[in-house]
Design a protein around this motif. Structure first.
Motif, short mmCIF file in Angstrom:
data_model
loop_
_atom_site.label_atom_id
_atom_site.label_comp_id
_atom_site.label_asym_id
_atom_site.label_seq_id
_atom_site.Cartn_x
_atom_site.Cartn_y
_atom_site.Cartn_z
N CYS A 1 31.12 71.93 -19.88
CA CYS A 1 31.45 71.00 -20.98
C CYS A 1 31.46 71.72 -22.32
CB CYS A 1 30.47 69.83 -20.99
SG CYS A 1 30.66 68.72 -19.58
N ALA A 2 30.51 72.64 -22.52
CA ALA A 2 30.49 73.38 -23.79
C ALA A 2 31.76 74.22 -23.91
CB ALA A 2 29.25 74.27 -23.86
N ALA A 3 32.19 74.83 -22.82
CA ALA A 3 33.41 75.65 -22.86
C ALA A 3 34.62 74.80 -23.23
CB ALA A 3 33.62 76.33 -21.51
N ALA A 4 34.73 73.63 -22.61
CA ALA A 4 35.86 72.74 -22.91
C ALA A 4 35.81 72.28 -24.37
CB ALA A 4 35.84 71.53 -21.97
N ALA A 5 34.60 72.04 -24.88
CA ALA A 5 34.46 71.61 -26.28
C ALA A 5 34.83 72.74 -27.24
CB ALA A 5 33.03 71.14 -26.54
N VAL A 6 34.39 73.97 -26.94
CA VAL A 6 34.69 75.11 -27.82
C VAL A 6 36.20 75.32 -27.89
CG1 VAL A 6 34.53 77.63 -28.01
CG2 VAL A 6 32.47 76.26 -27.56
N ARG A 7 36.89 75.16 -26.77
CA ARG A 7 38.35 75.37 -26.77
C ARG A 7 39.06 74.34 -27.65
NH1 ARG A 7 37.35 76.71 -21.19
NH2 ARG A 7 37.89 74.60 -20.54
N ARG A 8 38.42 73.21 -27.88
CA ARG A 8 39.01 72.19 -28.76
C ARG A 8 38.53 72.32 -30.21
NH1 ARG A 8 39.18 70.67 -23.77
NH2 ARG A 8 40.72 69.15 -23.06
N MET A 9 37.28 72.71 -30.42
CA MET A 9 36.68 72.67 -31.76
C MET A 9 36.82 73.97 -32.54
SD MET A 9 32.98 71.02 -30.82
CE MET A 9 32.75 69.34 -30.28
N SER A 10 36.83 75.10 -31.86
CA SER A 10 36.73 76.39 -32.55
C SER A 10 37.93 76.68 -33.43
CB SER A 10 36.59 77.51 -31.51
OG SER A 10 36.71 78.76 -32.16
N THR A 11 37.66 77.19 -34.63
CA THR A 11 38.74 77.61 -35.52
C THR A 11 39.54 78.74 -34.88
OG1 THR A 11 37.17 79.08 -36.62
CG2 THR A 11 37.56 76.93 -37.64
N ARG A 12 38.90 79.48 -33.96
CA ARG A 12 39.58 80.55 -33.23
C ARG A 12 40.75 80.02 -32.40
NH1 ARG A 12 36.96 85.36 -30.72
NH2 ARG A 12 38.13 85.92 -28.88
N TYR A 13 40.63 78.75 -31.99
CA TYR A 13 41.70 78.11 -31.20
C TYR A 13 42.49 77.12 -32.06
CZ TYR A 13 39.32 79.91 -27.03
OH TYR A 13 38.76 80.72 -26.07
N GLY A 14 42.34 77.21 -33.37
CA GLY A 14 43.07 76.29 -34.25
C GLY A 14 42.39 74.96 -34.48
N GLY A 15 41.14 74.83 -34.01
CA GLY A 15 40.40 73.57 -34.20
C GLY A 15 39.77 73.47 -35.58
N SER A 16 39.11 72.33 -35.82
CA SER A 16 38.51 72.08 -37.14
C SER A 16 37.00 72.08 -37.10
CB SER A 16 38.98 70.72 -37.66
OG SER A 16 40.38 70.66 -37.65
N GLY A 17 36.41 72.63 -36.03
CA GLY A 17 34.95 72.70 -35.95
C GLY A 17 34.35 71.49 -35.26
N GLY A 18 33.03 71.51 -35.16
CA GLY A 18 32.34 70.41 -34.50
C GLY A 18 30.89 70.75 -34.27
N ALA A 19 30.23 69.89 -33.50
CA ALA A 19 28.80 70.10 -33.22
C ALA A 19 28.51 69.78 -31.76
CB ALA A 19 27.96 69.21 -34.13
N ILE A 20 27.63 70.59 -31.18
CA ILE A 20 27.19 70.38 -29.80
C ILE A 20 25.67 70.23 -29.81
CG2 ILE A 20 27.01 71.44 -27.50
CD1 ILE A 20 29.62 72.99 -28.15
N VAL A 21 25.18 69.22 -29.10
CA VAL A 21 23.73 69.10 -28.92
C VAL A 21 23.43 69.11 -27.42
CG1 VAL A 21 21.70 67.62 -29.20
CG2 VAL A 21 23.31 67.86 -31.08
N ASN A 22 22.58 70.02 -27.01
CA ASN A 22 22.12 70.08 -25.63
C ASN A 22 20.81 69.31 -25.49
OD1 ASN A 22 24.25 71.75 -24.76
ND2 ASN A 22 23.17 73.60 -25.42
N VAL A 23 20.71 68.51 -24.44
CA VAL A 23 19.46 67.79 -24.19
C VAL A 23 18.66 68.61 -23.17
CG1 VAL A 23 18.38 65.64 -23.49
CG2 VAL A 23 20.57 65.59 -24.73
N SER A 24 17.75 69.39 -23.72
CA SER A 24 16.89 70.23 -22.90
C SER A 24 15.64 69.43 -22.54
CB SER A 24 16.56 71.52 -23.68
OG SER A 24 15.65 72.31 -22.96
N SER A 25 14.48 70.05 -22.52
CA SER A 25 13.26 69.33 -22.16
C SER A 25 12.04 70.14 -22.57
CB SER A 25 13.22 69.10 -20.65
OG SER A 25 11.97 68.56 -20.26
N ALA A 26 10.96 69.44 -22.85
CA ALA A 26 9.68 70.11 -23.05
C ALA A 26 9.31 70.93 -21.81
CB ALA A 26 8.58 69.08 -23.34
N ALA A 27 9.91 70.55 -20.66
CA ALA A 27 9.65 71.27 -19.41
C ALA A 27 9.98 72.76 -19.54
CB ALA A 27 10.44 70.66 -18.27
N SER A 28 10.96 73.10 -20.37
CA SER A 28 11.34 74.52 -20.49
C SER A 28 10.19 75.34 -21.07
CB SER A 28 12.61 74.67 -21.34
OG SER A 28 12.33 74.47 -22.71
N ARG A 29 9.32 74.69 -21.85
CA ARG A 29 8.15 75.39 -22.43
C ARG A 29 6.95 75.32 -21.49
NH1 ARG A 29 6.12 72.41 -26.20
NH2 ARG A 29 7.55 70.67 -26.26
#
Ligand code: NAP
Length: 249
Positions: free
Chosen positions: A120-148
Motif C-alpha cells: 500500500c505504501a508503494a502504491a501511495a508513493v507512486r501517486r503522491m511523490s513529486t518524483r512521479y509528478g504528484g503533489s505530495g501527501g502523508a502516510i501513517v502506519n499503525v504499529s504497536s507498543a508490541a514492537s517495543r
C-alpha cells in the motif's frame, strides 16, 4: 469541500473505523477498505454519508498486489487524487510461545502486517511523490507498543511484524522526505477492539488495563486523534516519527 482523500486499510472496524469517522468529520473524502467484514465497512460508510460526508467501501486483501492495485484504482476513479494513506489493517492469532509457532502462521502474519503496508505504501508513493509528478501527501502506519515490548508468551510474531513496520516507517520516511511525502507511525497500547478476541482473550484489555500506568485501556477514538494529527498540516515538520499512544505503557 476539502481536496483531501484518505485511504484507510481495515477501516470497517476498531481503530480504522474510528479513524474513518474522524477523517470524514475533518473534511476528508474517505475510502474504507475491508477484507471480509463487508457489513461493518458499509455501516461506517453509511454513517459518514448520513453526516454529509463522502465515503466508499472497497474489498481488498492488502497482502495481494493485484487486490491492492484494484483498491487504489477505485480510489483514483471514485474519490480523486490520494493525499493520505493510513496503513491500519493488521492481524494477530492465538496467544502462544514462539516455540509453538508454525510456518503457515508466520506466513499469514508477515503477509497481513508487513507485506500489506509495504504494497500500500508503494502504491501511495507512486501517486503522491513529486518524483512521479504528484503533489505530495502523508502516510501513517499503525504499529504497536508490541514492537517495543516484544509480547512474550502472547505473540512474538505479531510484535516482530510491528518491528518491521517501524523500520519501514523510518526507511521510507527518509527515502521520500524530499519528495513531498511525510511518513510517520502511531504505536497504540491496549485498545478496546475485537483484535483481542482473535488472540483468544476477548477480555484482555479489561484484565491488563488496570495494571497500566493510566489504569485503563484506550479507546479507538484516542488513537484516531493521533493519526489525524500526523496526517494534518499541523504536523508539517514531522516525518519518520513515532507517537506512543499507550497510556504510559
Ligand atoms: P480489529 O478491530 O480486529 O480490525 C482489524 C481490521 O484490519 C479489520 O477491519 C480487518 O478487516 C482488517 N484486516 C486484517 N487483515 C487484513 C487484510 N489482509 N487486508 C485488508 N484488511 C485487513 O483490530 P484493531 O485493534 O482495530 O487493529 C487495527 C490496527 O491497530 C492493527 O494494525 C493492529 O495491529 C493495531 N493495534 C491494535 C491494538 C489494540 O490493542 N487493539 C494495539 C496496537 C496496535 P475485516 O473487518 O474485513 O476483517
Amino acid at each position: 469541500m476539502s481536496d483531501d482523500v484518505v485511504l484507510i486499510t481495515g477501516g470497517g472496524r476498531g481503530i480504522g473505523a474510528a479513524t474513518a469517522r474522524l477523517a470524514a468529520a475533518r473534511g476528508y473524502r474517505v475510502c474504507v477498505n475491508f477484507r471480509t467484514d463487508e457489513a461493518s465497512a458499509a455501516g461506517v460508510v453509511d454513517e459518514i454519508r448520513a453526516a454529509g460526508g463522502t465515503a466508499i467501501a472497497v474489498r481488498a486483501d492488502v497482502s495481494r498486489s493485484t487486490e491492492v492495485d484494484r483498491l487504489f484504482q477505485a480510489v483514483d476513479q471514485q474519490l480523486g487524487t490520494l493525499t493520505a494513506l493510513v496503513n491500519n489493517a493488521g492481524t494477530l492469532e492465538k496467544q502462544c510461545r514462539l516455540d509453538e509457532l508454525d510456518e503457515e502462521r508466520l506466513t499469514r502474519i508477515w503477509a497481513a502486517n508487513i507485506t500489506g503496508p509495504f504494497l500500500c505504501a508503494a502504491a501511495a508513493v507512486r501517486r503522491m511523490s513529486t518524483r512521479y509528478g504528484g503533489s505530495g501527501g502523508a502516510i501513517v502506519n499503525v504499529s504497536s507498543a508490541a514492537s517495543r515490548i516484544g509480547s512474550p508468551n502472547e505473540y512474538v510474531d505479531y510484535a516482530a511484524s510491528k518491528g518491521a513496520l517501524d523500520s519501514m516507517t523510518r526507511g521510507l520516511a527518509l527515502e521520500v522526505a524530499a519528495e513531498g511525502i511525510r511518513v510517520n507511525a502511531v504505536r497504540p497500547g491496549l485498545i478496546h477492539t475485537d483484535i483481542h478476541a482473535q488472540g483468544g482473550e476477548p477480555g484482555r484489555v479489561d484484565r491488563v488495563g488496570p495494571q497500566l500506568p493510566m489504569g485503563r485501556g484506550g479507546r479507538p477514538e484516542e488513537i484516531a486523534e493521533g493519526i489525524l494529527w500526523l496526517l494534518s498540516p499541523a504536523a508539517s515538520y514531522a516525518t519518520g516519527a513515532f507517537i506512543d499512544l499507550a497510556g504510559g505503557r
